[in-house]
Scaffold this active site. Structure first.
Site, PDB file in Angstrom:
ATOM      1  N   LYS A  75       0.813  -1.229   0.000  1.00 51.94           N
ATOM      2  CA  LYS A  75       0.000   0.000   0.000  1.00 51.94           C
ATOM      3  C   LYS A  75       0.839   1.268   0.000  1.00 51.94           C
ATOM      4  O   LYS A  75       0.427   2.293  -0.553  1.00 51.94           O
ATOM      5  CB  LYS A  75      -0.916   0.018   1.239  1.00 51.94           C
ATOM      6  CG  LYS A  75      -1.983  -1.041   1.264  1.00 51.94           C
ATOM      7  CD  LYS A  75      -2.823  -0.955   2.508  1.00 51.94           C
ATOM      8  CE  LYS A  75      -2.099  -1.437   3.740  1.00 51.94           C
ATOM      9  NZ  LYS A  75      -1.839  -2.893   3.744  1.00 51.94           N
ATOM     10  N   VAL A 105      -5.387  -2.985  -1.961  1.00 51.75           N
ATOM     11  CA  VAL A 105      -6.632  -2.548  -1.303  1.00 51.75           C
ATOM     12  C   VAL A 105      -7.408  -3.705  -0.705  1.00 51.75           C
ATOM     13  O   VAL A 105      -7.726  -3.708   0.479  1.00 51.75           O
ATOM     14  CB  VAL A 105      -7.529  -1.764  -2.288  1.00 51.75           C
ATOM     15  CG1 VAL A 105      -8.891  -1.458  -1.653  1.00 51.75           C
ATOM     16  CG2 VAL A 105      -6.850  -0.476  -2.714  1.00 51.75           C
ATOM     17  N   ALA A 107      -6.776  -7.319  -1.130  1.00 52.65           N
ATOM     18  CA  ALA A 107      -6.164  -8.639  -1.333  1.00 52.65           C
ATOM     19  C   ALA A 107      -6.610  -9.188  -2.686  1.00 52.65           C
ATOM     20  O   ALA A 107      -6.241  -8.651  -3.719  1.00 52.65           O
ATOM     21  CB  ALA A 107      -6.508  -9.581  -0.183  1.00 52.65           C
ATOM     22  N   LEU A 109      -9.862  -9.388  -3.690  1.00 52.88           N
ATOM     23  CA  LEU A 109     -11.108  -8.772  -4.159  1.00 52.88           C
ATOM     24  C   LEU A 109     -10.807  -7.819  -5.321  1.00 52.88           C
ATOM     25  O   LEU A 109      -9.944  -6.954  -5.199  1.00 52.88           O
ATOM     26  CB  LEU A 109     -11.781  -7.977  -3.034  1.00 52.88           C
ATOM     27  CG  LEU A 109     -12.573  -8.734  -1.975  1.00 52.88           C
ATOM     28  CD1 LEU A 109     -13.162  -7.745  -0.970  1.00 52.88           C
ATOM     29  CD2 LEU A 109     -13.686  -9.553  -2.599  1.00 52.88           C
ATOM     30  N   GLY A 160      -4.819 -13.414  17.160  1.00 54.06           N
ATOM     31  CA  GLY A 160      -3.824 -12.982  16.186  1.00 54.06           C
ATOM     32  C   GLY A 160      -4.374 -12.104  15.089  1.00 54.06           C
ATOM     33  O   GLY A 160      -3.712 -11.878  14.070  1.00 54.06           O
ATOM     34  N   GLU A 163      -2.468  -6.379  15.167  1.00 48.77           N
ATOM     35  CA  GLU A 163      -1.018  -6.226  15.256  1.00 48.77           C
ATOM     36  C   GLU A 163      -0.606  -6.390  16.722  1.00 48.77           C
ATOM     37  O   GLU A 163      -1.454  -6.319  17.624  1.00 48.77           O
ATOM     38  CB  GLU A 163      -0.606  -4.848  14.747  1.00 48.77           C
ATOM     39  CG  GLU A 163      -0.893  -4.612  13.276  1.00 48.77           C
ATOM     40  CD  GLU A 163      -0.067  -5.499  12.365  1.00 48.77           C
ATOM     41  OE1 GLU A 163       1.066  -5.864  12.748  1.00 48.77           O
ATOM     42  OE2 GLU A 163      -0.562  -5.844  11.280  1.00 48.77           O
ATOM     43  N   ASP A 174      -4.455   2.173   8.448  1.00 52.51           N
ATOM     44  CA  ASP A 174      -4.417   1.189   7.374  1.00 52.51           C
ATOM     45  C   ASP A 174      -5.659   1.318   6.484  1.00 52.51           C
ATOM     46  O   ASP A 174      -5.572   1.243   5.257  1.00 52.51           O
ATOM     47  CB  ASP A 174      -4.337  -0.225   7.954  1.00 52.51           C
ATOM     48  CG  ASP A 174      -4.125  -1.280   6.882  1.00 52.51           C
ATOM     49  OD1 ASP A 174      -3.078  -1.225   6.218  1.00 52.51           O
ATOM     50  OD2 ASP A 174      -5.006  -2.139   6.703  1.00 52.51           O
ATOM     51  N   LYS A 178      -5.954   2.477   2.282  1.00 52.33           N
ATOM     52  CA  LYS A 178      -6.725   1.781   1.239  1.00 52.33           C
ATOM     53  C   LYS A 178      -7.751   2.715   0.604  1.00 52.33           C
ATOM     54  O   LYS A 178      -7.928   2.725  -0.623  1.00 52.33           O
ATOM     55  CB  LYS A 178      -7.406   0.554   1.840  1.00 52.33           C
ATOM     56  CG  LYS A 178      -6.432  -0.508   2.322  1.00 52.33           C
ATOM     57  CD  LYS A 178      -7.153  -1.672   2.975  1.00 52.33           C
ATOM     58  CE  LYS A 178      -6.164  -2.713   3.479  1.00 52.33           C
ATOM     59  NZ  LYS A 178      -6.841  -3.875   4.107  1.00 52.33           N
ATOM     60  N   GLY A 300      -5.232 -11.949   4.155  1.00 49.75           N
ATOM     61  CA  GLY A 300      -4.741 -13.322   4.214  1.00 49.75           C
ATOM     62  C   GLY A 300      -3.736 -13.581   3.112  1.00 49.75           C
ATOM     63  O   GLY A 300      -3.824 -13.031   2.017  1.00 49.75           O
TER      64      GLY A 300
END
Length: 320
Positions: A75, A105, A107, A109, A160, A163, A174, A178, A300
């Protein structure tokens, strides 16, 4: 290469790898590699799966060198770098054949691809709204289910999803990156500093250590519970969303980009979103009453890899 990585090997030890000298600046080194391969291996595709803005000079050189192309899931070159750099990377006449940045933006998609088709049809976009963070989507779903803010953030950290410092997610930067990439894709000349971002924690918690921050989270529970109840009373739910509003077609208004907590109708596409999925709504002249909606896993390793691979294949099949 896949077998080498699967066996635990490092990329630097792979046969043919070029390793940066410790004393050389990373951006200079990466730009020199583009120079090297533009001469030695024409039609090379530069792939950026890092999380640094040191790749900007290399990507710019790839974008402007006739026999080079670039695909990126990173990004920062598209959001933290200046709009001038973005324009050279992504908005030049040759950009579609040279640079792809879909996975920066959503992954896998196809958000940018869908937006590009709307723009190409001269269908004026009036609003892009969406949830771009699986972590914050999980938090919003927990609040809707009646969990306290501190409990759902703690659970997300244990699983998890966040962060190591949850403020990196709860701060909304974040999501802002995007959303800014989508706004710039529309031609909006904005910088990251122009984005209005509402963090999900108070300024008093910003400077605490991580353990102290987590211990202080229960002080926010009552305020979030009140917001959830107020939204529910109106048939709405809370979502952490980005809203990109381009300037009006008649030239009135300069457009805006806001990221923060919003209450949306429970029956709306954004309102029905649950868990860690991402969702983007694109409203335009033709998608006015019913938006163009893209929904699915937005993070992911697998989905991101699929998005980058798709960009690479499309670039390989395109000449420009």
């Amino acid at each position: 290469l896949i077998a080498h990585k699967a066996s635990g090997g490092k990329l630097a030890s792979q046969s043919g790898a070029v390793v940066r000298p410790a004393e050389q600046d990373a951006s200079v080194f990466l730009e020199s590699l583009v120079d090297k391969y533009s001469k030695e291996a024409p039609d090379t595709i530069v792939v950026d799966c890092s999380a640094t803005d040191a790749t900007v000079p290399a990507l710019l050189k790839a974008a402007t060198t006739a026999n080079m192309r670039a695909a990126s899931a990173n990004k920062k070159p598209f959001a933290d770098s200046s709009f001038r750099n973005f324009r050279e990377l992504c908005l030049a006449p040759t950009s579609p054949a040279r640079v792809r940045y879909e996975s920066s933006v959503g992954a896998g998609l196809p958000v940018i691809a869908a937006l590009a088709r709307v723009v190409s049809a001269h269908d004026a976009v009036t609003l892009i709204s969406g949830s771009f963070s699986g972590t914050l989507g999980y938090v919003m779903s927990g609040l809707q289910a009646g969990e306290s803010f501190s409990a759902v953030v703690g659970k997300a950290k244990e699983l998890g999803y966040t962060e190591p410092d949850p403020r990196d997610d709860l701060g909304g930067v974040d999501v802002a990156r995007k959303a800014l990439i989508l706004a710039r894709t529309l031609g909006m000349a904005l910088e990251l500093s122009d984005v209005v971002v509402e963090p999900l924690y108070t300024p008093e918690l910003a400077e605490l250590s991580v353990p102290d921050f987590l211990a202080a989270l229960p002080t926010l529970d009552a305020a979030f519970a009140a917001k959830v109840a107020a939204a529910a009373a109106e048939g709405k739910v809370l979502r952490y969303a980005a809203n990109v509003r381009p300037p009006a077609a008649d030239g009135t208004g300069g457009g805006s980009l806001k990221v923060g907590l919003v209450a949306v109708p429970a029956s709306s596409p954004l309102g029905t979103l649950s868990g860690s999925d991402n969702l983007v709504e694109i409203y335009s002249q033709w998608y006015a009453a019913t938006p163009l909606v893209l929904r699915g896993a937005g993070a992911g390793a697998g989905t991101t890899a699929a998005g980058v691979l798709s960009d690479m294949v499309e670039l390989a099949n395109t000449r420009g």
